[in-house]
Scaffold this motif. Structure first.
Motif, short mmCIF file in Angstrom:
data_model
loop_
_atom_site.label_atom_id
_atom_site.label_comp_id
_atom_site.label_asym_id
_atom_site.label_seq_id
_atom_site.Cartn_x
_atom_site.Cartn_y
_atom_site.Cartn_z
N TYR A 101 10.80 -3.50 -13.18
CA TYR A 101 9.91 -3.12 -12.08
C TYR A 101 8.45 -3.18 -12.52
O TYR A 101 7.57 -3.60 -11.76
CB TYR A 101 10.27 -1.72 -11.59
CG TYR A 101 9.26 -1.10 -10.66
CD1 TYR A 101 9.16 -1.51 -9.33
CD2 TYR A 101 8.41 -0.08 -11.10
CE1 TYR A 101 8.23 -0.93 -8.48
CE2 TYR A 101 7.49 0.51 -10.26
CZ TYR A 101 7.39 0.08 -8.93
OH TYR A 101 6.46 0.65 -8.09
N GLU A 116 1.41 -7.14 -8.87
CA GLU A 116 0.79 -6.54 -7.69
C GLU A 116 -0.63 -6.05 -7.95
O GLU A 116 -1.45 -6.02 -7.04
CB GLU A 116 1.67 -5.40 -7.18
CG GLU A 116 3.01 -5.88 -6.62
CD GLU A 116 3.98 -4.75 -6.31
OE1 GLU A 116 4.93 -4.97 -5.55
OE2 GLU A 116 3.79 -3.63 -6.86
N VAL A 124 12.70 -0.74 -6.32
CA VAL A 124 11.90 -1.39 -5.28
C VAL A 124 12.38 -0.94 -3.90
O VAL A 124 11.57 -0.66 -3.00
CB VAL A 124 11.99 -2.92 -5.41
CG1 VAL A 124 11.33 -3.60 -4.21
CG2 VAL A 124 11.32 -3.38 -6.70
N GLN A 125 13.69 -0.86 -3.71
CA GLN A 125 14.24 -0.42 -2.42
C GLN A 125 13.79 1.01 -2.10
O GLN A 125 13.38 1.30 -0.96
CB GLN A 125 15.77 -0.48 -2.46
CG GLN A 125 16.43 0.00 -1.17
CD GLN A 125 17.93 0.25 -1.34
OE1 GLN A 125 18.54 -0.15 -2.32
NE2 GLN A 125 18.52 0.93 -0.39
N ARG A 149 11.13 2.54 -3.23
CA ARG A 149 9.69 2.52 -2.98
C ARG A 149 9.38 2.05 -1.57
O ARG A 149 8.57 2.67 -0.85
CB ARG A 149 8.99 1.60 -4.00
CG ARG A 149 7.48 1.60 -3.87
CD ARG A 149 6.83 0.62 -4.82
NE ARG A 149 7.00 -0.77 -4.42
CZ ARG A 149 6.39 -1.80 -5.00
NH1 ARG A 149 5.57 -1.60 -6.02
NH2 ARG A 149 6.59 -3.03 -4.57
N GLU A 150 10.04 0.96 -1.16
CA GLU A 150 9.75 0.43 0.18
C GLU A 150 10.28 1.34 1.27
O GLU A 150 9.68 1.44 2.35
CB GLU A 150 10.33 -0.99 0.30
CG GLU A 150 9.68 -1.99 -0.66
CD GLU A 150 8.17 -1.86 -0.73
OE1 GLU A 150 7.51 -1.94 0.33
OE2 GLU A 150 7.63 -1.64 -1.84
N ASN A 151 11.38 2.03 1.00
CA ASN A 151 11.89 3.00 1.97
C ASN A 151 10.91 4.16 2.12
O ASN A 151 10.63 4.62 3.23
CB ASN A 151 13.26 3.52 1.52
CG ASN A 151 13.84 4.51 2.50
OD1 ASN A 151 13.99 4.21 3.69
ND2 ASN A 151 14.16 5.70 2.03
N ARG A 198 7.68 4.06 1.49
CA ARG A 198 6.49 3.52 2.16
C ARG A 198 6.70 3.47 3.68
O ARG A 198 5.83 3.81 4.46
CB ARG A 198 6.16 2.14 1.61
CG ARG A 198 4.74 1.67 1.92
CD ARG A 198 4.57 0.20 1.59
NE ARG A 198 4.85 -0.13 0.21
CZ ARG A 198 3.96 -0.06 -0.79
NH1 ARG A 198 2.74 0.36 -0.54
NH2 ARG A 198 4.30 -0.41 -2.01
N SER A 199 7.89 3.02 4.07
CA SER A 199 8.22 2.91 5.49
C SER A 199 8.31 4.28 6.15
O SER A 199 7.80 4.49 7.27
CB SER A 199 9.54 2.15 5.65
OG SER A 199 9.97 2.16 7.00
N LEU A 256 1.36 5.64 -3.94
CA LEU A 256 2.12 4.93 -4.97
C LEU A 256 2.05 5.66 -6.31
O LEU A 256 3.04 5.74 -7.04
CB LEU A 256 1.62 3.50 -5.11
CG LEU A 256 2.39 2.61 -6.11
CD1 LEU A 256 3.88 2.58 -5.79
CD2 LEU A 256 1.82 1.19 -6.12
#
Length: 331
Positions: free
Chosen positions: A196, A203, A284-285, A287-289, A291-292, A300
């Motif tokens: 990661y 990024e 990553v999953q 983190r994006e969950n 964020r959503s 972050l």
């Protein structure tokens, strides 16, 4: 082996930290290989390399003088100097996204000549708890062609900062935790975090104006995706050693000397190589969950603290921690 299928499923749970079947993991690997290879193909074509498979073109790059350090004492020293420079640069750039900093230093060293034949391309060993010994990022300088310049940024971010050193040394410094939790070696967490970290480096701009460096990052990620394919290939689909070597060498374009030692490692240690990509995909999953779910409330740097502070944990525990953090931020 007797009950080999059950043994392998247990290895997947223990080292990959997931309940997926070998077939499902094999398919995830194939999908990731296809996605990453397509991204590499785009970069290669943009740089004027259009002929042959991605693997063949990557092998060709290792023959170009501009990507190689001299096979000499001076060349090896220059490589070590560059790695230290990469650590210094990213440690400054990543600061806004990492609130908690480990108190231990990290040092780059070449593997001793006596053990380099059986050593991996890179490896990390933790610092002494009292700080008398730094964290060490080891690099194998036996075959200088196995260390093209475009691969070294990514290896450094994986082994040092914000990868293994940052996570392991930070966990080690958490005096409030029982010592076992400060040194816990949960494979998918530890290796997933390091992989990661390579994405985080991308990024925050560490590959800006460096297409070949980004190509090296993708090659490293491809290497981990291929591990899903060959580990399940060997232990579930009954691939031969030679079949696995050919697939990995042809797909990734890595030096054959690296590939042979990798495949033999997977043969001797079923499931361990799954943790890298499966752990990274889960982080990553999560983190994006987050964020959503949180929108503008998502931070972050705070997410990284939730992942790192508390020591290495099983992935199911990490998911529970992140979900609790999300709910606390909503209220």
């Amino acid at each position: 082996q007797p009950q080999g299928a059950k043994y392998y499923q247990d290895a997947i749970l223990t080292l990959g930290d997931i309940t997926l079947s070998p077939n499902a993991i094999h398919e995830v690997g194939l999908q990731e290989v296809e996605r990453i290879s397509a991204e590499m193909d785009d970069i290669l074509k943009a740089q004027g390399y259009a002929e042959g498979t991605v693997g063949e073109r990557m092998i060709g790059l290792t023959e170009e003088e501009r990507f190689l350090y001299p096979d000499s004492k001076e060349g090896r020293q220059q490589l070590l100097n560059d790695l230290n420079g990469y650590i210094e640069a990213i440690t400054v750039k990543m600061a806004p996204l990492f609130k908690s900093k480990p108190p231990y230093d990290v040092e780059v060293r070449a593997f001793p000549v006596e053990i380099q034949d059986g050593a991996p391309g890179g490896q990390y060993t933790p610092p002494a708890v009292d700080g008398s010994k730094p964290g060490i990022y080891w690099i194998n300088l036996k075959d200088m062609k196995a260390n093209p310049t475009y691969r070294l940024k990514t290896l450094t971010y994986h082994e040092a900062n914000p990868g293994h050193h940052w996570q392991v040394a930070l966990n080690l410094s958490l005096d409030e935790l029982p010592f076992l939790r400060r040194t816990a070696p949960y494979n998918a967490y530890v290796e997933g975090w390091a992989l990661y970290s390579e994405l985080v480096a991308k990024e925050i701009g560490m590959y800006e104006n460096d297409p070949f460096g980004d190509l090296g990052r993708l090659q490293a990620e491809l290497f981990r995706a291929v591990r899903l394919v060959v580990d399940t290939g060997l232990h579930h689909k009954r691939w031969t050693r030679e079949q696995a070597i050919e697939y990995m060498a042809n797909t990734t374009g890595n030096a054959r000397s690296d590939v042979v030692s990798e495949i033999e490692r997977y043969m001797a240690w079923p499931g361990q190589a799954l943790g890298y990509k499966l752990g990274m995909l889960k982080i990553v999953q999560l983190r994006e969950n987050a964020r959503s779910e949180l929108g503008e409330k998502f931070d972050l740097a705070e997410f990284h603290d939730v992942v790192l502070l508390g020591g290495a944990v099983p992935i199911v525990v990490l998911e529970e921690k992140i979900n609790r953090w999300i709910e606390s931020k909503k209220s």
